[in-house]
Design an enzyme around this catalytic site. Sequence first.
Site, PDB file in Angstrom:
ATOM      1  CG  HIS A 136     -15.863  43.662 -24.937  1.00  0.00           C
ATOM      2  ND1 HIS A 136     -15.686  44.337 -23.767  1.00  0.00           N
ATOM      3  CD2 HIS A 136     -14.687  43.044 -25.207  1.00  0.00           C
ATOM      4  CE1 HIS A 136     -14.453  44.145 -23.349  1.00  0.00           C
ATOM      5  NE2 HIS A 136     -13.833  43.359 -24.196  1.00  0.00           N
ATOM      6  CE  LYS A 557      -8.073  52.562 -29.336  1.00  0.00           C
ATOM      7  NZ  LYS A 557      -7.279  53.703 -28.809  1.00  0.00           N
TER       8      LYS A 557
END
Length: 884
Positions: A136, A557
Amino acid sequence: MMDMKVAPVPEAAAGAAVHYLEDLLEEVIRYLDGEEAAALVQRARDVARQDDEEALEALFSTLRPDQAVYLARAFTCASMLSNLGEDVVGRRRSVEAEMEPGALPHTLVDAAQRLGPKVAGRIVPRMVVAPVLTAHPTEVRRRAVVEREAEIARLMSLRTHHLLPHVEKRLREDLFREVALLWKARMHRPERISPADEIRNSLAIVRRSILPALADLYDGWSEHFESATPLTLGSWLGGDRDGHPGVTGDTLRLAMRSQARLILNHYSDEVRRLWFDLAVSVDLTPASPGVLALAEASPHAGKDDAHRKDEPYRLALQEIWDRLSATANRLAGGAWPTGSPAYEAAADFVADLETIRQSIRTNLGERVVGGRLRTLVAVARACGFHLLSIDLRQNADVHERMIHELYVRAGVNIDYLGSDETERVRVLSKELSHDRPLRSPFLDYSEETMRELGVLDAAAEVVRLYGEKALGACIISKTATLSDVLEPLVLLKQAGLVQGGDKGRSAIRISPLLETIGDLEHGPELLRQWLALPLPPALFGEPKWREIMLGYSDSNKDGGYVASRHNVSKAAALLAAQAREQGVDLWFFHGRGGSVGRGGGPAAQAVMAQPPGTVKGRLRLTEQGEMISRRFGDQPTARRNLDSLAAAVLMASARPDEVQAGSGMLDTLSQASFTAYRELVYDNPAFEDFFWGATPIAELVGLNIGSRPASRTPSRRIEDLRAIPWVFSWSQARFMLPAWYGFAGGAAKAGLTADDLRSLAEEQVFATLVSNMEVALAQSDMAIAAKYAALHAGTAGKAIFGRIRDEHEAACELVLAIRGGSSLLDNHPQMAESVALAAEVVDPLNHLQLELLARRRAGDEDPQLKLAIQLTVAGIASGLRNTG
């Protein structure tokens, strides 16, 4: 109102080390760039230390673009050196230990001794603990910069000893040189990093510190835990294709070859060291028939080494070394001449080492075996010829498109995309009842399908060359239905990795990833359906085990910090109960990020916060981006973190195997905080524009931080944005919003007071949640955040920021009221000092970034301006030790 500032702390050893390095940097700048440059940097530092925002902004507003770049480099370099100053005196390294539960042992051996031989003997042999390195894009530093930092840290560690004056002088000169080289190193990437670069960068850390730390741990563990390999390593590098078309079959082959080369070099070096040690003559002590057979098999026996014909151990080790060289030729593209055959499997290598070990034990005694041979056997068992087990990850949407295309191209009358869930499960189950492939070598497929089939073919090649342990799991992103679990099995079958029929089995286990709040809530029902399938259990991996990955990032999120953490914990408890009812053991793969908002925080603390009955000796968790170098950048730090992780898994596994139902009050808080968070982020139509205007997200999208795009689609929708840039943007602007928003608002909606929540703090999961949230609140700065909010014009933006500021103030007050504190982190002075030291370099970088963003958004397209912004991003991320 309560004083919510971070608790003040006097300057201690960490502060002295930080300022020592800052002074060295100033000396370097003066020496290399002259008095004028040094004066500019010194003026900026002096103004920043005066805490005069108007003077600082006035100074920055007069900078030319080249001066802005120069100051951005200076502050960014100072930010990196500040971290090193903390690390060297052990401050940062002790912070995580300070914040973990006081009763938690920090080594596996200590944990085993605390639990006693009966309990430890039951759990340790079956432990499977694996940190998994991911690709990532959260590492903003170049590898060259990381290497320079490592050398500065090594030299600074020598200053902790009492040195003679001339040695101290020489050490300062060495540090001056290293700081000068760091100062003149390019701190930004002109081009986006490639997957091959990510593989090389991560393996550089594995080579430098993680593998030596692992060997060091097994050196100690092998004395206490015979034949046990409780700790292994995993990776997504080369296998994670979710949203990344640049990861192909060739990328997977490169990753595995690179790993094999690294571990085989390690084995060869260790065998050569053993060769030097074991000059044992058969005239003085006998050797076993197995050792004599190995010695006789060596091409060197009776030839070049005729004078060593009485040293069978050396001849046997020479044969092992030659076979390793041949294995390197076969697996890693080596060209070492050897007359011995390559090993077919790592188990054969281990067997040869055990032959030597048992002979020494029988003929010379246990005390002569020595740690080196015992450790090499343990590492070889844990790492094989692959070193890290690579996971294959792809999105469920890609899988279903591939299945549909395979049926269409095969001429089968099945409209897979048009089928409902029941029909999909029927079709896929039927496909797994036999061995006939859908794929044909004579047909053409879409680019996406061909690329994915190429990855699966490469995976089959990996299994043939390195064995099944070389692959970890097939991770299914966006798992929502039972068909999502079955689709990859049908695809793996096309590459020969799955065998269908009554004796069906898979060479790689299946691991559904539950990412959103809704997916986590639906998880127990999905597992019930999965376990009820009339298919051979070996299709999904080990027959008695199932693995499920829990996503911390997207659930945050989706629903905010409190709802995310609670729903992950609740899902784990309910999933474990569901599995136990159906006679299956479940193990969890925790998809944590580095930041608090993405599940970050002390790993051992996170393990102990898992519900009872959910850590059954097995646990995997991701280590992402900059956290790989932070947690494993040098051998002592890597060893400490790996050992404490293994200890926590053992302690958590020893708890009573009972899943608790959970607190109704926490359920209420979670749901209310979910509502409060969604009202701001998703229900307010003006919030999306505010986010893009009040944070540097637009600028971050264009930076060359990682190889993967920031969003899954070209849109600006928050739903499509990846969790990493979402968190990264809020961190850069000092909001830290994903790590706390919705907590206080949710409590208010639910009518919960501080007294109510104080009783919840007795539960480990809530105590950990609040502790990590307090760190994020301390790192945030609403005064600086207000200046970022001002970048977004309009009354709607002002209203949104006012709402955020009020929630922040309420969250600080509530956290302090729960634990009875008067200022943030006043119960953790070392962490408070860390936050204060970071603010010294990060605050001016924020003000400089604000000035540069304002110019850029006003239409200034000077490339120097873009470079300066990129440098401030790197500096802020470094100072906060936090990207995404």
